[in-house]
Write a protein that holds these residues in place. Structure first.
Motif, PDB file in Angstrom:
ATOM      1  N   GLY A 161      26.072 -34.186  76.788  1.00 47.58           N
ATOM      2  CA  GLY A 161      24.962 -34.529  75.907  1.00 47.58           C
ATOM      3  C   GLY A 161      24.822 -33.462  74.847  1.00 47.58           C
ATOM      4  O   GLY A 161      25.731 -33.230  74.047  1.00 47.58           O
ATOM      5  N   LYS A 162      23.704 -32.757  74.882  1.00 46.47           N
ATOM      6  CA  LYS A 162      23.473 -31.681  73.922  1.00 46.47           C
ATOM      7  C   LYS A 162      24.475 -30.550  74.205  1.00 46.47           C
ATOM      8  O   LYS A 162      24.661 -30.170  75.372  1.00 46.47           O
ATOM      9  CB  LYS A 162      22.052 -31.175  74.122  1.00 46.47           C
ATOM     10  CG  LYS A 162      21.465 -30.471  72.963  1.00 46.47           C
ATOM     11  CD  LYS A 162      19.978 -30.288  73.211  1.00 46.47           C
ATOM     12  CE  LYS A 162      19.315 -29.626  72.054  1.00 46.47           C
ATOM     13  NZ  LYS A 162      17.896 -29.430  72.251  1.00 46.47           N
ATOM     14  N   GLN A 184      27.123 -35.381  65.840  1.00 50.89           N
ATOM     15  CA  GLN A 184      26.778 -34.074  65.247  1.00 50.89           C
ATOM     16  C   GLN A 184      27.897 -33.054  65.499  1.00 50.89           C
ATOM     17  O   GLN A 184      28.169 -32.208  64.650  1.00 50.89           O
ATOM     18  CB  GLN A 184      25.460 -33.564  65.828  1.00 50.89           C
ATOM     19  CG  GLN A 184      24.267 -34.326  65.293  1.00 50.89           C
ATOM     20  CD  GLN A 184      22.931 -33.724  65.734  1.00 50.89           C
ATOM     21  OE1 GLN A 184      22.865 -32.644  66.316  1.00 50.89           O
ATOM     22  NE2 GLN A 184      21.864 -34.444  65.447  1.00 50.89           N
ATOM     23  N   VAL A 185      28.541 -33.156  66.663  1.00 53.06           N
ATOM     24  CA  VAL A 185      29.673 -32.237  66.927  1.00 53.06           C
ATOM     25  C   VAL A 185      30.758 -32.485  65.883  1.00 53.06           C
ATOM     26  O   VAL A 185      31.297 -31.550  65.276  1.00 53.06           O
ATOM     27  CB  VAL A 185      30.248 -32.441  68.352  1.00 53.06           C
ATOM     28  CG1 VAL A 185      31.496 -31.589  68.553  1.00 53.06           C
ATOM     29  CG2 VAL A 185      29.206 -32.107  69.417  1.00 53.06           C
ATOM     30  N   ARG A 186      31.059 -33.743  65.653  1.00 52.54           N
ATOM     31  CA  ARG A 186      32.115 -34.082  64.688  1.00 52.54           C
ATOM     32  C   ARG A 186      31.768 -33.523  63.306  1.00 52.54           C
ATOM     33  O   ARG A 186      32.605 -32.886  62.649  1.00 52.54           O
ATOM     34  CB  ARG A 186      32.294 -35.610  64.622  1.00 52.54           C
ATOM     35  CG  ARG A 186      33.440 -36.048  63.735  1.00 52.54           C
ATOM     36  CD  ARG A 186      33.559 -37.557  63.700  1.00 52.54           C
ATOM     37  NE  ARG A 186      34.162 -38.122  64.888  1.00 52.54           N
ATOM     38  CZ  ARG A 186      35.469 -38.124  65.152  1.00 52.54           C
ATOM     39  NH1 ARG A 186      36.319 -37.599  64.282  1.00 52.54           N
ATOM     40  NH2 ARG A 186      35.943 -38.659  66.245  1.00 52.54           N
ATOM     41  N   GLU A 187      30.518 -33.738  62.877  1.00 55.99           N
ATOM     42  CA  GLU A 187      30.103 -33.237  61.556  1.00 55.99           C
ATOM     43  C   GLU A 187      30.250 -31.716  61.483  1.00 55.99           C
ATOM     44  O   GLU A 187      30.675 -31.154  60.475  1.00 55.99           O
ATOM     45  CB  GLU A 187      28.641 -33.606  61.288  1.00 55.99           C
ATOM     46  CG  GLU A 187      28.459 -35.064  60.890  1.00 55.99           C
ATOM     47  CD  GLU A 187      26.993 -35.492  61.014  1.00 55.99           C
ATOM     48  OE1 GLU A 187      26.755 -36.716  61.063  1.00 55.99           O
ATOM     49  OE2 GLU A 187      26.087 -34.631  61.071  1.00 55.99           O
ATOM     50  N   GLN A 188      29.881 -31.059  62.584  1.00 54.74           N
ATOM     51  CA  GLN A 188      29.953 -29.601  62.604  1.00 54.74           C
ATOM     52  C   GLN A 188      31.405 -29.129  62.534  1.00 54.74           C
ATOM     53  O   GLN A 188      31.729 -28.188  61.811  1.00 54.74           O
ATOM     54  CB  GLN A 188      29.281 -29.066  63.876  1.00 54.74           C
ATOM     55  CG  GLN A 188      29.159 -27.558  63.905  1.00 54.74           C
ATOM     56  CD  GLN A 188      28.396 -27.002  62.705  1.00 54.74           C
ATOM     57  OE1 GLN A 188      27.336 -27.513  62.339  1.00 54.74           O
ATOM     58  NE2 GLN A 188      28.952 -25.980  62.058  1.00 54.74           N
ATOM     59  N   LEU A 189      32.280 -29.821  63.258  1.00 53.48           N
ATOM     60  CA  LEU A 189      33.697 -29.417  63.249  1.00 53.48           C
ATOM     61  C   LEU A 189      34.287 -29.590  61.848  1.00 53.48           C
ATOM     62  O   LEU A 189      35.110 -28.775  61.406  1.00 53.48           O
ATOM     63  CB  LEU A 189      34.482 -30.223  64.280  1.00 53.48           C
ATOM     64  CG  LEU A 189      34.109 -29.936  65.747  1.00 53.48           C
ATOM     65  CD1 LEU A 189      34.959 -30.779  66.698  1.00 53.48           C
ATOM     66  CD2 LEU A 189      34.287 -28.461  66.092  1.00 53.48           C
ATOM     67  N   GLU A 207      27.182 -25.321  77.438  1.00 51.46           N
ATOM     68  CA  GLU A 207      25.933 -26.019  77.738  1.00 51.46           C
ATOM     69  C   GLU A 207      24.807 -25.353  76.934  1.00 51.46           C
ATOM     70  O   GLU A 207      24.876 -24.168  76.610  1.00 51.46           O
ATOM     71  CB  GLU A 207      25.609 -25.947  79.228  1.00 51.46           C
ATOM     72  CG  GLU A 207      25.167 -24.576  79.647  1.00 51.46           C
ATOM     73  CD  GLU A 207      24.574 -24.487  81.055  1.00 51.46           C
ATOM     74  OE1 GLU A 207      24.236 -25.526  81.642  1.00 51.46           O
ATOM     75  OE2 GLU A 207      24.472 -23.361  81.544  1.00 51.46           O
ATOM     76  N   CYS A 208      23.782 -26.140  76.625  1.00 48.17           N
ATOM     77  CA  CYS A 208      22.660 -25.627  75.841  1.00 48.17           C
ATOM     78  C   CYS A 208      21.609 -25.078  76.813  1.00 48.17           C
ATOM     79  O   CYS A 208      21.096 -25.830  77.648  1.00 48.17           O
ATOM     80  CB  CYS A 208      22.094 -26.778  75.023  1.00 48.17           C
ATOM     81  SG  CYS A 208      20.852 -26.265  73.878  1.00 48.17           S
ATOM     82  N   VAL A 209      21.349 -23.774  76.761  1.00 53.34           N
ATOM     83  CA  VAL A 209      20.334 -23.221  77.669  1.00 53.34           C
ATOM     84  C   VAL A 209      19.014 -23.078  76.911  1.00 53.34           C
ATOM     85  O   VAL A 209      18.995 -22.741  75.729  1.00 53.34           O
ATOM     86  CB  VAL A 209      20.754 -21.866  78.286  1.00 53.34           C
ATOM     87  CG1 VAL A 209      21.795 -22.046  79.360  1.00 53.34           C
ATOM     88  CG2 VAL A 209      21.228 -20.907  77.235  1.00 53.34           C
ATOM     89  N   VAL A 210      17.947 -23.346  77.633  1.00 54.54           N
ATOM     90  CA  VAL A 210      16.636 -23.412  76.975  1.00 54.54           C
ATOM     91  C   VAL A 210      15.775 -22.260  77.468  1.00 54.54           C
ATOM     92  O   VAL A 210      15.788 -21.920  78.649  1.00 54.54           O
ATOM     93  CB  VAL A 210      15.952 -24.756  77.331  1.00 54.54           C
ATOM     94  CG1 VAL A 210      14.611 -24.878  76.618  1.00 54.54           C
ATOM     95  CG2 VAL A 210      16.855 -25.906  76.963  1.00 54.54           C
ATOM     96  N   GLY A 211      15.047 -21.667  76.546  1.00 59.62           N
ATOM     97  CA  GLY A 211      14.151 -20.573  76.913  1.00 59.62           C
ATOM     98  C   GLY A 211      13.779 -19.792  75.669  1.00 59.62           C
ATOM     99  O   GLY A 211      13.849 -20.312  74.559  1.00 59.62           O
TER     100      GLY A 211
END
Ligand code: GLY
Length: 434
Positions: A161-162, A184-189, A207-211
């Motif tokens: 996912g994210k 969004q990954v494709r656009e970023q690449l 992975e996206c860590v939150v905090g």
């Protein structure tokens, strides 16, 4: 009193302006230069001698382009001590060259030790396994459109996912993007690809860590000791409410109050990392700057940098009472003090003013007005980054233009917070057995 020394700060950002402004207050500081500098640093530095044409004897052929000119500038102006601000010269091995080819003392790590910052994959491999890092979902080499398609197919199979997409190498603060989905990954690449050389680069998917993020800085002497500065927090995303793309940094504050137990946990991660580097024959000397995410499951090490943070430095240095030049020199001479003194119960907040469009394309050359009014205000510093002088007028000359830092004493602090937010606790000076 010791003899004064001529100091050169290398770089042209607000961090370098803050470093130069702090160094200038030291009774040890003779002539002060910033190279290449900006319109702000030009106001606080000594008149420099012009570069002559011709060669720079004693400087190795590896130091090409701007570094040759830099070293010629240093020689001509009888520089005795250098502080390297940005990461690129560290990755290029400037410090190694200076140490090998000149008698100038310099603050910062070798190219090998700085690799912690200039290769994220390498850094993952080097640091102790027990340190929590964001999970690495996948990594792959990228050099063309076919590579993008292949990466996306692999990510699809893992049904992520994210995801946080990172370039392995240095990218001037634009090498990390948080992507909500594969489009969004494709656009970023595609954006990354525009900046890559033909041999491409490794891309990490985490992975996206939150905090909440915390930036820690440690002065490390490369032999036996490591001393923390006060904690800070930086804000990397553009736009209100963190809705924009990742940048080099849009603001910061210091100290970031943390309880003592957590501070010691962060210190342990830093000290063990520094020690591991040394065991791998890459002793680190300079400013070791890990960035953490404080999550519900404890601190996660997001990244390691080999220099002072920008804009963290702009918030940290105005709070330092200890002579900053003495401290930097002591780092290189294995003579770090027992602790660093800070202005008590004082906080600093920095806001970065950027050109419209940053971190994407932006137009420069706009006049900046009102600087004198702000500079006259009490407890405010204006640190220049992308500024230049055009016919006597300060104009914009880059993405990040100014950092405005305000600091003041506050009176509502409990005693435990005041211990924990500062860096001066004697238990926080660490021996690093090498
Ligand atoms: N503020 C983050 C950095 O300097 O890399």
């Amino acid at each position: 009193m010791s003899e004064r020394i001529n100091v050169l700060v290398v770089g042209s950002g607000a961090r370098e302006h803050a470093l130069a402004a702090a160094i200038r207050t030291s009774p040890l500081c003779g002539d002060l230069f910033v190279y290449p500098g900006n319109a702000g640093t030009a106001q606080i530095t000594s008149a420099a001698r012009e570069l002559p044409k011709g060669s720079a004897p004693g400087i190795s052929a590896n130091l090409y382009g701007q570094y040759r000119d830099l070293m010629r500038f240093a020689r001509l102006n009888k520089v005795e001590y250098m502080v390297i601000g940005p990461e690129q010269p560290l990755a290029d091995g400037l410090i190694d060259e200076i140490r090998q080819c000149t008698s100038i003392k310099v603050f910062g790590p070798s190219r090998n030790a700085a690799k912690l910052e200039w290769s994220k994959l390498w850094s993952r491999d080097q640091l102790p396994r027990w340190i929590k890092r964001p999970k690495l979902l996948m990594y792959g080499h990228l050099k063309n459109q076919a590579g993008i398609d292949s990466h996306i197919r692999c990510l699809q199979k893992r049904s992520v996912g994210k995801v946080v997409v990172k370039r392995d190498g240095l990218a001037q603060g634009k090498g990390v993007a948080i992507c909500a989905n594969l489009n969004q990954v494709r656009e970023q690449l595609v954006r990354f690809l525009e900046d890559l050389y033909e041999y491409g680069e490794w891309i990490l998917y985490e992975e996206c860590v939150v905090g909440e993020e915390v930036s820690m800085h440690y002065l490390v002497d490369g032999r036996c000791c490591c001393l923390p500065l006060i904690s800070a927090r930086d804000y990397k995303r553009a736009f209100d409410n963190d809705q924009g793309p990742n940048t080099g940094g849009m603001g910061s504050y210091a100290p970031r109050a943390l309880n003592f137990e957590l501070l010691q946990a962060l210190d342990e991660i830093a000290v063990c990392s520094i020690q591991t580097l040394s065991e791998h024959h890459n002793p680190f000397q300079g400013c070791f700057f890990p960035g953490f995410m404080l999550t519900d499951d404890g601190p996660v090490l997001l990244e390691v940098n080999a220099r002072f943070g920008d804009p963290e430095t702009q918030s940290i240095l105005p709070l330092m009472k200890t002579d900053p030049l003495e401290l930097l020199r002591a780092t290189g001479e294995q003579a770090l003090p027992a602790w660093i003194e800070w202005y008590p119960e004082t906080v600093a907040v920095s806001v970065v003013l950027v050109s419209a469009g940053y971190p994407g394309s932006h137009i420069t050359g706009h006049p900046i007005t009102g600087l004198e009014t702000v500079e006259r205000m009490e407890n405010i510093h204006v640190f220049h980054a992308g500024t230049a002088l055009a016919d006597g007028q300060v104009v914009t000359a880059g993405g990040r233009v100014l950092t405005v830092t305000a600091y003041r004493r506050y009176l509502c602090c409990s005693s435990s917070e005041s211990v924990c937010s500062g860096g001066q606790h004697p238990l926080r000076r660490y021996a690093v057995p090498y």
